[in-house]
Design a protein around this motif. Structure first.
Motif, mmCIF file in Angstrom:
data_model
loop_
_atom_site.group_PDB
_atom_site.id
_atom_site.type_symbol
_atom_site.label_atom_id
_atom_site.label_comp_id
_atom_site.label_asym_id
_atom_site.label_seq_id
_atom_site.Cartn_x
_atom_site.Cartn_y
_atom_site.Cartn_z
ATOM 1 N N ASP A 27 -10.019 -16.513 30.873
ATOM 2 C CA ASP A 27 -10.214 -16.195 32.290
ATOM 3 C C ASP A 27 -8.915 -16.161 33.090
ATOM 4 N N GLY A 28 -7.792 -15.914 32.439
ATOM 5 C CA GLY A 28 -6.537 -15.851 33.176
ATOM 6 C C GLY A 28 -5.359 -15.612 32.268
ATOM 7 N N ASP A 29 -4.178 -15.848 32.809
ATOM 8 C CA ASP A 29 -2.951 -15.636 32.051
ATOM 9 C C ASP A 29 -2.361 -16.930 31.499
ATOM 10 N N GLU A 30 -3.015 -18.066 31.767
ATOM 11 C CA GLU A 30 -2.461 -19.339 31.329
ATOM 12 C C GLU A 30 -2.466 -19.441 29.808
ATOM 13 N N LEU A 31 -1.420 -20.103 29.281
ATOM 14 C CA LEU A 31 -1.315 -20.357 27.850
ATOM 15 C C LEU A 31 -1.519 -21.837 27.573
ATOM 16 N N VAL A 32 -2.116 -22.124 26.426
ATOM 17 C CA VAL A 32 -2.269 -23.507 25.967
ATOM 18 C C VAL A 32 -1.926 -23.565 24.487
ATOM 19 N N CYS A 33 -1.527 -24.734 24.053
ATOM 20 C CA CYS A 33 -1.269 -24.980 22.636
ATOM 21 C C CYS A 33 -2.383 -25.873 22.107
ATOM 22 N N ARG A 34 -3.018 -25.451 21.039
ATOM 23 C CA ARG A 34 -4.070 -26.264 20.430
ATOM 24 C C ARG A 34 -3.411 -27.460 19.755
ATOM 25 N N VAL A 35 -3.762 -28.652 20.218
ATOM 26 C CA VAL A 35 -3.238 -29.896 19.675
ATOM 27 C C VAL A 35 -4.207 -30.462 18.644
ATOM 28 N N GLN A 36 -5.464 -30.244 18.858
ATOM 29 C CA GLN A 36 -6.513 -30.771 17.978
ATOM 30 C C GLN A 36 -6.385 -30.194 16.578
ATOM 31 N N THR A 37 -6.514 -31.057 15.594
ATOM 32 C CA THR A 37 -6.480 -30.607 14.208
ATOM 33 C C THR A 37 -7.773 -29.897 13.844
ATOM 34 N N ASP A 38 -7.747 -29.167 12.754
ATOM 35 C CA ASP A 38 -8.954 -28.512 12.262
ATOM 36 C C ASP A 38 -9.845 -29.576 11.636
ATOM 37 N N LEU A 39 -11.030 -29.763 12.197
ATOM 38 C CA LEU A 39 -11.945 -30.787 11.727
ATOM 39 C C LEU A 39 -12.978 -30.246 10.741
ATOM 40 N N GLY A 40 -12.989 -28.939 10.544
ATOM 41 C CA GLY A 40 -13.964 -28.342 9.654
ATOM 42 C C GLY A 40 -15.328 -28.164 10.296
ATOM 43 N N LEU A 41 -15.395 -28.357 11.622
ATOM 44 C CA LEU A 41 -16.636 -28.155 12.347
ATOM 45 C C LEU A 41 -16.302 -27.660 13.743
ATOM 46 N N GLU A 42 -17.245 -26.945 14.323
ATOM 47 C CA GLU A 42 -17.056 -26.440 15.683
ATOM 48 C C GLU A 42 -17.340 -27.559 16.677
ATOM 49 N N THR A 43 -16.489 -27.683 17.675
ATOM 50 C CA THR A 43 -16.705 -28.656 18.740
ATOM 51 C C THR A 43 -16.774 -27.907 20.067
ATOM 52 N N PRO A 44 -17.536 -28.422 21.034
ATOM 53 C CA PRO A 44 -17.653 -27.703 22.302
ATOM 54 C C PRO A 44 -16.363 -27.733 23.139
ATOM 55 N N TYR A 45 -15.502 -28.700 22.874
ATOM 56 C CA TYR A 45 -14.228 -28.821 23.584
ATOM 57 C C TYR A 45 -13.112 -28.945 22.558
ATOM 58 N N THR A 46 -11.920 -28.464 22.932
ATOM 59 C CA THR A 46 -10.757 -28.512 22.055
ATOM 60 C C THR A 46 -9.592 -29.105 22.828
ATOM 61 N N LEU A 47 -8.904 -30.077 22.228
ATOM 62 C CA LEU A 47 -7.754 -30.710 22.863
ATOM 63 C C LEU A 47 -6.566 -29.768 22.837
ATOM 64 N N CYS A 48 -6.031 -29.474 24.024
ATOM 65 C CA CYS A 48 -4.926 -28.532 24.179
ATOM 66 C C CYS A 48 -3.898 -29.095 25.152
ATOM 67 N N ALA A 49 -2.701 -28.517 25.113
ATOM 68 C CA ALA A 49 -1.647 -28.836 26.074
ATOM 69 C C ALA A 49 -1.185 -27.531 26.715
ATOM 70 N N PRO A 50 -0.952 -27.540 28.028
ATOM 71 C CA PRO A 50 -0.470 -26.317 28.687
ATOM 72 C C PRO A 50 0.884 -25.878 28.131
ATOM 73 N N VAL A 51 1.111 -24.573 28.131
ATOM 74 C CA VAL A 51 2.395 -23.980 27.766
ATOM 75 C C VAL A 51 2.861 -23.198 28.977
ATOM 76 N N VAL A 52 4.017 -23.584 29.529
ATOM 77 C CA VAL A 52 4.512 -22.945 30.752
ATOM 78 C C VAL A 52 5.960 -22.500 30.560
ATOM 79 N N PRO A 53 6.348 -21.420 31.248
ATOM 80 C CA PRO A 53 7.755 -21.005 31.196
ATOM 81 C C PRO A 53 8.654 -22.092 31.785
ATOM 82 N N HIS A 54 9.871 -22.187 31.263
ATOM 83 C CA HIS A 54 10.845 -23.156 31.791
ATOM 84 C C HIS A 54 10.977 -23.029 33.302
#
Length: 99
Positions: A11-38
């Motif tokens: 829903d936008g131009d924001e970037l995130v980095c997936r921090v959550q490891t692959d658990l082998g199952l789908e989860t409704p939420y995923t742990l991420c960290a924002p990625v922003v230009p310097h």
């Protein structure tokens, strides 16, 4: 989607980095960290703000700003930060354990 993928939110131009490891199952939420230009962030905090290039743009992965995002809001990968996995894990350790 894998740990270290840099994804654009649907829903936008924001970037995130997936921090959550692959658990082998789908989860409704995923742990991420924002990625922003310097240029969009002030002084980085060593060990918490990881410098990375995303499509030749200098950015930070803001580990201090991690959040669980609804998985359905995550778009396709646009870059890969898996080479910085050790730095991401060290940042989580610092945030949780203080060392």
């Amino acid at each position: 989607m894998s740990q270290g993928n840099i994804l654009r939110l649907r829903d936008g131009d924001e970037l995130v980095c997936r921090v959550q490891t692959d658990l082998g199952l789908e989860t409704p939420y995923t742990l991420c960290a924002p990625v922003v230009p310097h240029t969009a962030w002030g002084s980085p905090v060593p060990r918490l703000h990881i410098p990375i290039l995303v499509n030749e743009t200098p950015c930070y992965i803001l580990m201090s700003q991690m959040v669980a995002i609804p998985t359905a809001q995550l778009g396709a990968p646009v870059a890969d930060a898996s080479a910085w996995r050790d730095e991401m894990i060290a940042a989580v350790d610092l945030l949780v354990s203080g060392f």
